[in-house]
Design a protein around this motif. Structure first.
Motif, PDB file in Angstrom:
ATOM      1  N   GLY A  92       0.786  -1.447   0.195  1.00  0.00           N
ATOM      2  CA  GLY A  92       0.154   0.016   0.262  1.00  0.00           C
ATOM      3  C   GLY A  92       1.149   1.153  -0.394  1.00  0.00           C
ATOM      4  O   GLY A  92       0.877   2.284  -0.767  1.00  0.00           O
ATOM      5  N   LEU A  93       2.229   0.948   0.829  1.00  0.00           N
ATOM      6  CA  LEU A  93       3.285   2.940   0.769  1.00  0.00           C
ATOM      7  C   LEU A  93       3.343   2.542   0.118  1.00  0.00           C
ATOM      8  O   LEU A  93       3.487   3.825  -0.892  1.00  0.00           O
ATOM      9  CB  LEU A  93       3.725   2.269   1.795  1.00  0.00           C
ATOM     10  CG  LEU A  93       3.014   2.950   3.749  1.00  0.00           C
ATOM     11  CD1 LEU A  93       3.592   2.361   4.350  1.00  0.00           C
ATOM     12  CD2 LEU A  93       1.965   3.892   3.407  1.00  0.00           C
ATOM     13  N   ALA A  94       4.093   1.379  -0.907  1.00  0.00           N
ATOM     14  CA  ALA A  94       4.281   2.116  -2.433  1.00  0.00           C
ATOM     15  C   ALA A  94       3.694   2.198  -3.755  1.00  0.00           C
ATOM     16  O   ALA A  94       3.650   2.792  -4.418  1.00  0.00           O
ATOM     17  CB  ALA A  94       5.020   0.192  -2.611  1.00  0.00           C
ATOM     18  N   ALA A  95       2.324   1.425  -3.391  1.00  0.00           N
ATOM     19  CA  ALA A  95       1.777   2.497  -4.332  1.00  0.00           C
ATOM     20  C   ALA A  95       1.485   3.245  -4.235  1.00  0.00           C
ATOM     21  O   ALA A  95       0.682   4.641  -4.793  1.00  0.00           O
ATOM     22  CB  ALA A  95       0.126   1.659  -3.689  1.00  0.00           C
ATOM     23  N   ARG A  96       2.150   4.141  -2.826  1.00  0.00           N
ATOM     24  CA  ARG A  96       1.782   5.797  -3.040  1.00  0.00           C
ATOM     25  C   ARG A  96       2.949   6.136  -3.349  1.00  0.00           C
ATOM     26  O   ARG A  96       3.254   7.588  -2.921  1.00  0.00           O
ATOM     27  CB  ARG A  96       1.441   5.853  -1.192  1.00  0.00           C
ATOM     28  CG  ARG A  96       0.547   5.287  -0.605  1.00  0.00           C
ATOM     29  CD  ARG A  96       0.330   6.123   0.665  1.00  0.00           C
ATOM     30  NE  ARG A  96      -0.710   7.716   0.636  1.00  0.00           N
ATOM     31  CZ  ARG A  96      -1.738   8.214   0.505  1.00  0.00           C
ATOM     32  NH1 ARG A  96      -2.841   7.106   0.577  1.00  0.00           N
ATOM     33  NH2 ARG A  96      -1.782   9.358   0.629  1.00  0.00           N
ATOM     34  N   GLY A  97       4.047   5.991  -3.930  1.00  0.00           N
ATOM     35  CA  GLY A  97       4.983   6.045  -4.297  1.00  0.00           C
ATOM     36  C   GLY A  97       6.358   6.026  -3.020  1.00  0.00           C
ATOM     37  O   GLY A  97       6.986   6.665  -3.288  1.00  0.00           O
ATOM     38  N   LEU A  98       6.461   5.460  -1.893  1.00  0.00           N
ATOM     39  CA  LEU A  98       7.283   5.839  -0.539  1.00  0.00           C
ATOM     40  C   LEU A  98       8.469   4.295  -1.778  1.00  0.00           C
ATOM     41  O   LEU A  98       8.009   3.402  -1.938  1.00  0.00           O
ATOM     42  CB  LEU A  98       6.429   5.687   0.338  1.00  0.00           C
ATOM     43  CG  LEU A  98       6.119   6.751   0.917  1.00  0.00           C
ATOM     44  CD1 LEU A  98       4.766   6.845   0.944  1.00  0.00           C
ATOM     45  CD2 LEU A  98       5.611   6.422   2.436  1.00  0.00           C
TER      46      LEU A  98
END
Lengths: 717, 479
Positions: free
Chosen positions: B162-168
């Motif tokens: 989920g966090l990776a999907a936000r670009g993190l």
């Protein structure tokens, strides 16, 4: 290029030709009938639905016109021998009238019931409803469309405020970027419709089919979802869940044109895809691909048919797909929407004009005082003499001959001994009646039980209108009159109405021709249609502006069409929905198990359906030689793995046993069906009758029986 | 007398029970006491919320409030008075019950790490359990570039995705050598790590964390191999523990969870426990499917719909489904067990399947990547149904052998009896006879046999046969 107007009937010429439509399914393919030297042949005709195509049923339809099995004289059961014997019309009619009178005198007006069919013309469906309510004064009338369209109808009504199978012309299918078919197998049930699917894919569109079997239609799809029977609703809720999480819901449309989304949103929040996957067996990736194809398409159409609808939760299942369509903003958007593929020839019109237990012509509710007043005025009777709502088909059939139930039944255009669920029980109910009257062209399994059988005219021998799956009102045109001794249903109803009058008119003739009885009852379909137009005026299904001439001039007319000069309605919902506030309604729906789930004694799912070369209860198509050759017998389709476990070889006879009964037929092995599910077609009576097995649980809203799923075991016969 | 049912907890289990009771009608009074301030929501969707795909309102669940159910949110139950059959809340209310159901859920485990005080977590260190946790993570993530997740189990990986999907930029630290070790074998775990790397999630495996330092600017996680990782936030996903505090204080039998029998009754027959807080037959699952099954049993028993209803645990299917990841794991697929083993590996596409079959039944499976039969495998495992005779269909797809039959390479090879036109039952033999009797064009053959006049899809096949006949005839003439 079509030729509806130009090829109207040309009587008096040789050869005689008539432009009409196929007698069978709701596609109502255009065809040309030619009579030469007494022989009738079928020729193709360009019409906007079938574009010249016909399936084998259509090509061979004329074979029954001069079939040796055809009934050409009334039959009356001889009390002494118990056999059906040929009789004159006056003997037969007298027997009916005295029987009806005796039953009503002893048990009240509601002790007589009427059972109609979705194959009757609009005129006949209308006349039958009026006959029941006025001549008989009974509240008990319903029809076999209850076994066909009722779940989609109820779902459409509560969501859109109207029930029209397709709210757009069939041609829109060809232009859809994504087309989702749920429980529909048009490649077998209405083959010429597949031309639109082919066109759709040739334009680069995606076809997705949801069906527990890899049917001829599913095999053409880009993606086939093969759920466990009875889990379509969960699949639909999961599709909407995905559409929500991926941002494909059309929020502006939902806000402007609908009500009730929040409750649906919260319901589908509980249907994350993996949950639906475990229940249905449809992989999450396929659910996602389907949701994406629908949610990102410019034009997307969702269609349901009997596979989704013939369940005790059929209304809710259809509603789940309607919710999905509404959330994606499809209904009313050009080239997009939700629709239902109607089954029977006049399944659409047959449910609009009063042969449904709770309805009056024009799709009016019989419990609506304004509707009663309007229709009673057209019928020339005081509104308070109209009976109230009756009960849905299965409930009606199941009450026959029981204490407090109807004791006499008149059947037009239906064969419930083969087509009703739990058919052995319904057969017993019919046998318990004091009087059973069946009008049919052939001695159907139901007619064989009757006290009086009336020989009825066929489609090529009568004029009238049909309303096809698009809501397009079409003209059925007579090629030639019925043979001697045979009458149209309208003539039968007109005669019965006249005879049932408290004081019969002395001028009444015993043998009325098509036309008018001496005391003013009409059997002229054109005059009946004129009355239907007035009765439907202002209703949801408003035919007031439709004339036969207008139909002839324009390849049919789409209802609603309130004025003769005004437009008809090929596409609905562009600006508003026909609800009081113009908005569509969401309804939250939850999956629930089938009425009968599998158990250790009955470990397999049983489902039913059609084959291409047969139609409905098979009364007609089983008697056509070419169709009999193509599909000679019933069969039980099962997966080779299941067959191996049962020790059954291909072609070997098997018994399919449920808690209600059994069917016997040869096994047909096919890897296209799930190994936990068996299938049988429902076109045959006798030992191979699929409905001996089916469950009579019904949908609480529509009264639709659960034809499509019950629990069985399979044994070597 | 109206029966009073009090449910402690408005999470997945408690809210579900209230709905199940409502659906069964009756005149009992149901009270739901939820410690969290908001309406019931779907915990499973929190990772979707974290990914920024949905709003908070989209994770709300149907709840029974306002339909005869008294729902009080923000009400924490502080004590159970078993003798008096009432519960007390933190705002001083006392609520009487005839039957009490504990659905208190579980609490995240905070690992014993130097620098990490479970009672006072640093601002940038957040467990991933509740909607409130999710809000905190989202607030931090809005201004973050890098995130760390401690724990490579299902929930930790969902948070990471989920966090990776936000670009993190996301790193997952996991103390044992492979991810999701309770569900996966080493091969599957390694392929999953590869899939995650492709999605921007780096994994640090077989390396316990040894210490934590956090301040207003960031967190630093020290690892046993001497490395230190820094990030703007740290998500703790080190497992959960049943929340049994209330039950234990009331003297109910508690082991890891609140001990319940097949009817989900605790050691007090007027008190049940369901969901994460309950321990049935030595197991507390922490999953929604068993929690909902338990809610159903309690509803059946309490409503009288089926007083004999019993909870029968079913084998658990673990499903990790996030954009770019498709993983299903069930049972025990480990190598070396009894029975047959099926495997399929396609490292290039990140597809892996290992299935174990014993006595014609699936006893375990790991499916990662694009496995078209995943739905079938899950159903066969869940229902204990016999596996297909052709095992390949479990690996290569449900539609094996059911696809569109390939058109015969040449009409010459088609048997005469083969049906060319289904709609009009026209065989190849009939088309040939028609040609022989004089029809010489496709239209003429179609008019005579009606092949292709139904759905129209065999039209090309008919044309192909006519061409073949024409060629065959011309060859004969040339000879």
């Amino acid at each position: 290029m079509t030729d509806g107007a130009r090829s109207a009937t040309r009587p008096g010429r040789t050869p005689r030709e008539t432009a009409t439509h196929c007698p069978y399914c709701a596609l109502q393919c255009g065809m040309l009938l030619r009579e030469e030297a007494g022989r009738v042949t079928v020729l193709p005709r360009q019409f906007p639905t079938n574009r010249g195509g016909l399936c084998q049923k259509g090509w061979t339809a004329a074979e029954l016109l001069d079939h040796p099995d055809r009934l050409t004289t009334p039959l009356v059961r001889d009390p002494a021998s118990g056999e059906l014997r040929p009789a004159t019309w006056s003997t037969a009619m007298a027997r009916i009238v005295s029987g009806l009178r005796a039953v009503q005198a002893g048990h009240g007006r509601d002790a007589v019931a009427v059972f109609g069919g979705g194959g009757l013309t609009n005129e006949k469906a209308y006349a039958l409803g009026r006959f029941a309510r006025v001549a008989l004064g009974t509240r008990h009338i319903d029809y076999n469309g209850r076994f066909c369209m009722s779940s989609a109808a109820a779902a459409g009504l509560r969501a859109f405020g109207v029930d029209r199978g397709l709210p757009f012309p069939l041609a829109d299918l060809g232009r859809a970027d994504t087309l989702l078919l749920v429980g529909a197998n048009p490649a077998e049930t209405m083959p010429p419709l597949v031309r639109w699917l082919t066109e759709q894919r040739q334009r680069g569109g995606r076809l997705i089919v949801v069906d527990p079997r890899a049917t001829a239609t599913a095999r053409q799809a880009d993606l086939h979802l093969q759920p466990l029977p009875g889990t379509d609703l969960a699949v639909a809720n999961a599709l909407l869940h995905i559409a929500l999480t991926e941002g494909w819901v059309d929020r502006a449309y939902v806000a402007e044109r609908t009500d009730g989304f929040d409750a649906v949103r919260r319901t589908v929040a509980g249907w994350w895809p993996a949950r639906a996957e475990q229940l249905s067996g449809v992989p999450v990736a396929d659910l996602e691909a389907t949701a994406r194809a629908l949610g990102t398409a410019e034009r997307a159409i969702i269609l349901t048919a009997r596979g989704a609808e013939q369940h005790a939760k059929g209304v809710d299942t259809v509603t789940a797909f309607v919710n999905l369509a509404l959330a994606l903003g499809l209904p009313g958007r050009p080239g997009s929407g939700y629709g239902c593929l109607t089954g029977q020839g006049n399944g659409q019109g047959g449910r609009e004009h009063g042969q449904k237990a709770d309805q009056l012509p024009g799709y009016r509710r019989i419990d609506d005082p304004a509707a009663r007043t309007h229709v009673a005025e057209v019928w020339g009777v005081p509104p308070d003499t109209l009976p109230g709502p009756g009960v849905p088909a299965y409930q009606l059939l199941d009450a026959l001959g029981t204490p407090g139930g109807p004791r006499a039944l008149l059947v037009f255009g239906s064969n419930p001994v083969v087509s009703a669920p739990r058919a052995a029980r319904i057969e017993r109910r019919l046998r318990d009646l004091d009087l059973l009257v069946v009008a049919d062209l052939l001695l159907s399994e139901t007619a064989a039980l009757a006290d009086v059988v009336l020989p009825a005219a066929q489609w090529a021998e009568e004029d009238g209108t049909m309303t096809n799956l698009e809501g397009r009102v079409l003209r059925r045109r007579a090629l030639r009159p019925p043979p001697p001794g045979v009458r149209t249903d309208l003539a039968i109803l007109a005669d019965l109405t006249a005879r049932l009058r408290p004081t019969p008119d002395p001028r009444r003739t015993d043998e009325p021709a098509d036309g008018e009885t001496a005391d003013g009852e009409t059997a002229d379909p054109r005059r009946v249609f004129a009355e239907l137009r007035r009765a439907s005026a202002g209703g949801v299904a408003d035919y007031a502006g439709i004339t036969w001439e207008r139909i002839d001039a324009a390849d049919g007319v789409f209802w609603p069409c309130p004025t003769v000069d005004g437009p008809d309605s090929p596409r609905l919902f562009a600006d508003r929905f026909p609800t009081p506030d113009g908005r569509a309604r969401f309804h939250p729906v939850e999956h629930r198990p089938a009425a009968e789930e599998v158990s250790s004694d009955y470990p397999l799912h049983f489902t039913t359906g059609r084959v291409l070369a047969q139609y409905q209860s098979g009364t007609q198509t089983r008697r056509v030689a070419a169709l009999r050759r193509a599909a000679p017998d019933a069969f039980v389709e099962l997966h080779p793995d299941l067959a191996a476990r049962l020790g059954v070889a291909d072609g070997e006879p098997v018994r399919v046993v449920s808690r209600r009964g059994e069917l016997r037929a040869p096994a047909r092995l096919s890897p296209t069906i799930r190994p936990d599910t068996v299938f049988a077609p429902f076109h045959w009576g006798g030992p191979a009758r699929a409905n001996s097995v089916t469950n009579d649980a019904v949908d609480p809203i529509s009264g639709m029986p659960e034809f499509k799923i019950c629990a069985v075991r399979v044994e070597k016969a | 007398m109206t029966e009073r049912v009090v449910i402690v907890g408005n999470g997945m289990a408690g809210a579900r029970l209230a709905s199940e009771l409502l659906a069964r009608g009756g005149d009992r009074k149901v009270t739901v006491l939820g410690a969290e301030p908001h309406r019931a929501y779907n915990r499973i969707m929190l990772s979707t919320l974290l990914a920024g795909k949905v709003d908070e309102s989209d994770v709300e669940l149907t709840e029974a409030a306002g339909q005869g159910v008294d729902l009080r949110t923000g009400a924490t139950v502080t004590a159970i008075d078993r003798a008096g059959r009432r519960v007390r809340t933190d705002d001083g209310d006392q609520i009487d019950y005839d039957h009490l159901v504990l659905a208190t859920g579980s609490r995240p485990v905070v690992p014993p790490l130097p620098g990490l005080d479970p009672a006072a977590l640093p601002e940038r260190v957040v467990p991933f359990r509740t909607l409130a946790d999710c809000r905190r993570i989202l607030t931090l993530a809005a201004r973050a570039r890098r995130a760390l997740v401690l724990g490579g189990g299902l929930l930790g990986l969902e948070a990471a995705r989920g966090l990776a999907a936000r670009g993190l930029e996301v790193g997952v630290v996991h103390p044992v050598p492979h991810l999701m070790e309770r569900q996966l074998d080493p091969t599957g775990a390694a392929m999953l790590a590869g899939t995650l790397a492709g999605l921007g999630v780096m994994t640090h495996l077989a390396v316990p964390a040894t210490g934590l330092a956090a301040d207003a600017d960031g967190v630093r996680l020290d690892l046993a191999d001497g490395r230190s990782l820094t990030a703007d936030l740290l998500v703790l996903s080190c497992g959960v523990r049943p929340d049994t505090a209330l039950a234990a204080a009331a003297g109910l039998a508690v082991r890891r969870g609140v001990v319940v029998d097949d009817r989900l009754r605790t050691s007090d027959r007027r008190i049940s426990a369901i969901g994460d807080c309950a321990e049935h037959d030595g197991t507390s699952t922490g999953l929604v499917t068993p929690a909902w099954a338990q809610a159903r049993v309690v509803a059946q028993v309490l409503s009288g719909a089926d007083p004999l209803a019993r909870y029968r645990p079913r084998p658990v299917v673990t499903r990790l489904k996030a954009a770019g990841i498709d993983l299903a794991a069930m049972g025990d697929p480990a190598p070396g067990g009894p029975g047959e083993e099926l495997t399929f590996t396609d490292p290039a596409r990140g597809t892996y399947a290992r299935l174990r079959i014993h006595d014609e039944r699936l006893t375990g499976a790991i499916l990662l990547g694009d496995n078209p039969a995943v739905g079938t495998v899950i159903q066969l495992f869940d229902r204990g149904q016999p596996v297909p005779a052709d095992r390949r269909s479990l690996l290569l797809g449900r539609a094996l052998g059911t696809g569109v039959p390939a058109a015969a390479a040449s009409p010459a090879l088609m048997p005469d009896a083969a049906t060319v036109c289904q709609c009009n039952t026209v065989s190849k033999g009939a088309l040939v006879s028609c040609w022989r009797s004089g029809a010489r064009t496709v239209d003429a053959v179609v008019a005579a046999t009606r092949a292709g006049t139904g759905c129209g899809s065999c039209r090309d096949a008919v044309a192909g046969i006519v061409d073949w006949l024409r060629e065959a005839d011309s060859v004969e003439v040339t000879r």
